[in-house]
Design a protein around this motif. Structure first.
Motif, mmCIF file in Angstrom:
data_model
loop_
_atom_site.group_PDB
_atom_site.id
_atom_site.type_symbol
_atom_site.label_atom_id
_atom_site.label_comp_id
_atom_site.label_asym_id
_atom_site.label_seq_id
_atom_site.Cartn_x
_atom_site.Cartn_y
_atom_site.Cartn_z
ATOM 1 N N MET A 1 0.834 -1.191 0.000
ATOM 2 C CA MET A 1 0.000 0.000 0.000
ATOM 3 C C MET A 1 0.871 1.244 0.000
ATOM 4 O O MET A 1 0.715 2.136 -0.821
ATOM 5 C CB MET A 1 -0.875 -0.028 1.241
ATOM 6 C CG MET A 1 -1.816 1.151 1.317
ATOM 7 S SD MET A 1 -3.066 0.813 2.554
ATOM 8 C CE MET A 1 -3.922 2.355 2.598
ATOM 9 N N ARG A 2 1.844 1.257 0.940
ATOM 10 C CA ARG A 2 2.767 2.377 1.066
ATOM 11 C C ARG A 2 3.457 2.639 -0.278
ATOM 12 O O ARG A 2 3.471 3.754 -0.786
ATOM 13 C CB ARG A 2 3.826 1.995 2.100
ATOM 14 C CG ARG A 2 4.238 3.089 3.006
ATOM 15 C CD ARG A 2 5.122 2.461 4.060
ATOM 16 N NE ARG A 2 4.432 2.390 5.332
ATOM 17 C CZ ARG A 2 4.451 3.380 6.211
ATOM 18 N NH1 ARG A 2 5.073 4.482 5.957
ATOM 19 N NH2 ARG A 2 3.810 3.253 7.354
ATOM 20 N N GLN A 3 4.008 1.558 -0.846
ATOM 21 C CA GLN A 3 4.754 1.687 -2.093
ATOM 22 C C GLN A 3 3.872 2.197 -3.216
ATOM 23 O O GLN A 3 4.264 3.047 -4.000
ATOM 24 C CB GLN A 3 5.292 0.314 -2.482
ATOM 25 C CG GLN A 3 6.742 0.170 -2.122
ATOM 26 C CD GLN A 3 7.289 -1.146 -2.616
ATOM 27 O OE1 GLN A 3 6.581 -1.931 -3.228
ATOM 28 N NE2 GLN A 3 8.534 -1.382 -2.331
ATOM 29 N N LYS A 4 2.649 1.670 -3.225
ATOM 30 C CA LYS A 4 1.713 2.026 -4.285
ATOM 31 C C LYS A 4 1.409 3.522 -4.236
ATOM 32 O O LYS A 4 1.460 4.219 -5.239
ATOM 33 C CB LYS A 4 0.431 1.224 -4.085
ATOM 34 C CG LYS A 4 -0.215 0.841 -5.385
ATOM 35 C CD LYS A 4 -1.350 -0.086 -5.082
ATOM 36 C CE LYS A 4 -2.040 -0.527 -6.341
ATOM 37 N NZ LYS A 4 -3.058 -1.504 -6.083
ATOM 38 N N ILE A 5 1.104 4.002 -2.999
ATOM 39 C CA ILE A 5 0.776 5.421 -2.856
ATOM 40 C C ILE A 5 1.985 6.271 -3.257
ATOM 41 O O ILE A 5 1.854 7.232 -4.008
ATOM 42 C CB ILE A 5 0.329 5.734 -1.405
ATOM 43 C CG1 ILE A 5 -0.955 4.969 -1.087
ATOM 44 C CG2 ILE A 5 0.094 7.223 -1.214
ATOM 45 C CD1 ILE A 5 -1.455 5.136 0.320
ATOM 46 N N ASN A 6 3.175 5.883 -2.798
ATOM 47 C CA ASN A 6 4.397 6.610 -3.142
ATOM 48 C C ASN A 6 4.567 6.708 -4.646
ATOM 49 O O ASN A 6 4.821 7.776 -5.189
ATOM 50 C CB ASN A 6 5.620 5.875 -2.572
ATOM 51 C CG ASN A 6 5.966 6.390 -1.202
ATOM 52 O OD1 ASN A 6 5.624 7.511 -0.856
ATOM 53 N ND2 ASN A 6 6.628 5.584 -0.416
ATOM 54 N N ARG A 7 4.430 5.552 -5.291
ATOM 55 C CA ARG A 7 4.625 5.510 -6.744
ATOM 56 C C ARG A 7 3.638 6.418 -7.450
ATOM 57 O O ARG A 7 3.982 7.152 -8.366
ATOM 58 C CB ARG A 7 4.450 4.075 -7.228
ATOM 59 C CG ARG A 7 5.753 3.294 -7.283
ATOM 60 C CD ARG A 7 5.689 2.223 -8.347
ATOM 61 N NE ARG A 7 4.564 1.326 -8.095
ATOM 62 C CZ ARG A 7 4.666 0.222 -7.352
ATOM 63 N NH1 ARG A 7 5.805 -0.103 -6.817
ATOM 64 N NH2 ARG A 7 3.611 -0.552 -7.165
ATOM 65 N N ARG A 8 2.372 6.372 -6.982
ATOM 66 C CA ARG A 8 1.346 7.177 -7.645
ATOM 67 C C ARG A 8 1.632 8.665 -7.506
ATOM 68 O O ARG A 8 1.531 9.419 -8.466
ATOM 69 C CB ARG A 8 -0.032 6.859 -7.046
ATOM 70 C CG ARG A 8 -0.431 5.448 -7.345
ATOM 71 C CD ARG A 8 -1.831 5.349 -7.903
ATOM 72 N NE ARG A 8 -2.004 4.025 -8.451
ATOM 73 C CZ ARG A 8 -2.961 3.199 -8.109
ATOM 74 N NH1 ARG A 8 -3.861 3.588 -7.261
ATOM 75 N NH2 ARG A 8 -3.056 2.006 -8.646
ATOM 76 N N SER A 161 4.767 12.201 0.123
ATOM 77 C CA SER A 161 3.988 10.970 0.032
ATOM 78 C C SER A 161 4.346 10.021 1.170
ATOM 79 O O SER A 161 3.490 9.318 1.693
ATOM 80 C CB SER A 161 4.166 10.303 -1.318
ATOM 81 O OG SER A 161 5.438 9.738 -1.400
ATOM 82 N N THR A 165 1.462 8.917 3.359
ATOM 83 C CA THR A 165 1.201 7.483 3.442
ATOM 84 C C THR A 165 1.195 7.042 4.902
ATOM 85 O O THR A 165 0.313 6.291 5.321
ATOM 86 C CB THR A 165 2.282 6.699 2.679
ATOM 87 O OG1 THR A 165 2.521 7.357 1.460
ATOM 88 C CG2 THR A 165 1.853 5.299 2.414
#
Ligand code: ADP
Length: 435
Positions: A1-8, A161, A165
């Motif tokens: 989740m963390r990574q996904k939000i960061n990437r977005r 982020s 996050t």
């Protein structure tokens, strides 16, 4: 989740930088074009005012063209060597509408030549041109700036982020870590139904685990007594300490304890079968009146030995979606209790009646009754009002738990009316929900 939000977040930021750069370049370039053309128009007007066209300037190209397209003068090339110029877009436009503009690539990719042409009163054309940065050059010149901005933005986005996050994920982590104290006010309102559901399930799991643990402890305890008795008697017999006369009694005790173990284990198996998820599979429509009459017949003889009269006074037909096995179990358990907890010369009246869409099964006895404070609890596993009496009479404490389970499974209501010393009536109603 963390990574996904960061990437977005980073993706969105970079996308915005690129789009902004393209738009800004386009706007900037169009402004530049406008400016260059208006400058050229001013220069052309000045030259016309002065009336001298054949001159050389450093960064301007001046071309003087006759009305038929022949080049009369060019500040950069020898005018005579140039081909007819009427086909040049800006000149064609000037011929037809008085003035014209055009942009053409110069020899180098990074520069473009902007031309402005104006028709003179005598039909000749004066054209001024200037080399200026091309759109590619403008874009290229913006590139280092764009890259730096993108890098800075990416770094800021990563930090923001990361912080965001954490702020998003933290309450969820906290909730997961402390199920018992999910603070509904502080967590996300959107998650409240979710947290409620989880908490409910959590509580259900805990209570189911508690019940199971308690049940296991009770089972072990219940099994221990008859096993200890069997082992005790057998030990005495093995040591040769039992004379012929006592042998019979001891063997009888061993048989009784073994029988008790069997009934206990049977009841436990029945309960665990009912607990298993597929218990509903064995449900089937059966004539409950018929099954009840058969059970009464089976129990009449044993009851009569204790002077208790069991009679059936119900209808002949009453269909219930319960299946033969569970119907027998339920009916037998209730009638057996009515006989077991009766008084000498007591009576048991069993009925199955149809009332509208409802089917009512009832067992009424003239027995010892159940004190009010126990009435709620007798359906619990291993709960007995009088433990020694129940055991003495061969009870396991599981009969009513099984009954209750069957009722839940077949959507029936269980009702109890009892008065100590007078008697008990238990009635079970199917179809209450459907009326
Ligand atoms: P048990 O095997 O002990 O009969 P049940 O679950 O069938 O276990 O019943 C639980 C307890 O409820 C009994 O031990 C008894 O105290 C009480 N009970 C059940 N049925 C009756 C009844 N008809 N009259 C009086 N007491 C009853």
């Amino acid at each position: 989740m963390r990574q996904k939000i960061n990437r977005r977040f980073t993706g969105i930021a970079l996308f915005s930088v690129v789009i902004t750069t393209i738009v800004m370049t386009a706007v900037f370039y169009s402004q530049l074009k406008k400016q260059v053309f208006s400058d050229l128009a001013v220069v052309a007007d000045l030259l016309i005012d002065e009336g001298s066209y054949a001159r050389k300037t450093d960064n301007l190209r001046i071309t003087w063209i006759d009305a038929d397209g022949k080049v009369l003068f060019d500040s950069t090339v020898d005018g005579q060597s140039l081909a007819n110029h009427l086909d040049r877009p800006e000149i064609a436009e000037a011929v037809s509408s008085g003035s014209g503009m055009g942009i053409r690539k110069s020899d180098t990719l990074s520069e473009s030549v902007f031309y402005y042409a104006k028709k003179l009163d005598n039909g000749q054309i004066l054209r001024v041109g200037r080399e200026t940065h091309s759109v590619v050059a403008v874009l290229l010149s913006a590139l280092p700036m764009v890259l730096t901005t993108a890098l800075v933005l990416a770094a800021i986005c990563l930090m923001v982020s990361h912080y965001l996050t954490s702020a998003i994920v933290e309450p969820i982590n906290k909730m997961a870590g402390d199920m018992e104290h999910i603070d509904e006010g502080k967590s996300y309102p959107e998650l409240i139904p979710f947290t409620r559901k989880i908490r409910l399930q959590h509580e259900e799991i805990l209570s189911a685990a508690n019940i199971r643990q308690e049940f296991t402890a009770n089972v072990s305890h219940e099994l221990k007594t008859p096993l200890a008795a069997i082992s005790g008697y057998a030990e005495l017999m093995e040591a040769g300490l039992v004379n012929d006369k006592e042998m019979k009694r001891f063997s009888g005790e061993i048989r009784k304890s073994a029988a008790r173990l069997l009934t206990l284990i049977n009841d436990i198996i029945k309960l665990s079968q009912l607990d298993a998820g597929n218990a509903k599979d064995i449900l089937d429509v059966v004539n409950l009146a018929e099954i009840t009459k058969e059970s009464v017949e089976m129990l009449v003889f044993g009851a009569a030995k204790n002077g208790i009269d069991v009679v059936y006074e119900g209808d002949d037909r009453a269909d219930v979606h319960i299946g033969k096995e569970l119907a027998q179990e339920l009916v037998y358990n209730l009638i057996e209790n009515a006989v077991r907890y009766n008084k000498p010369n007591g009576r048991v009246i069993v009925k199955v009646q149809k009332e509208g869409t409802q089917i009512i099964f009832s067992v009424e006895d003239t027995g010892i009754g159940i004190p009010l404070e126990h009435q709620e609890r007798i359906f619990e596993r291993f709960y007995r009002v009088d433990k020694s009496r129940s055991k003495e009479l061969g009870g396991t404490g599981l009969g009513l738990a099984i009954v209750k389970h069957i009722c839940n499974l077949t959507d029936a209501d269980v009702n109890l009316m009892s008065k100590p010393g007078v008697g008990t009536k238990i009635f079970i109603v199917w179809g209450r929900g459907s009326t």
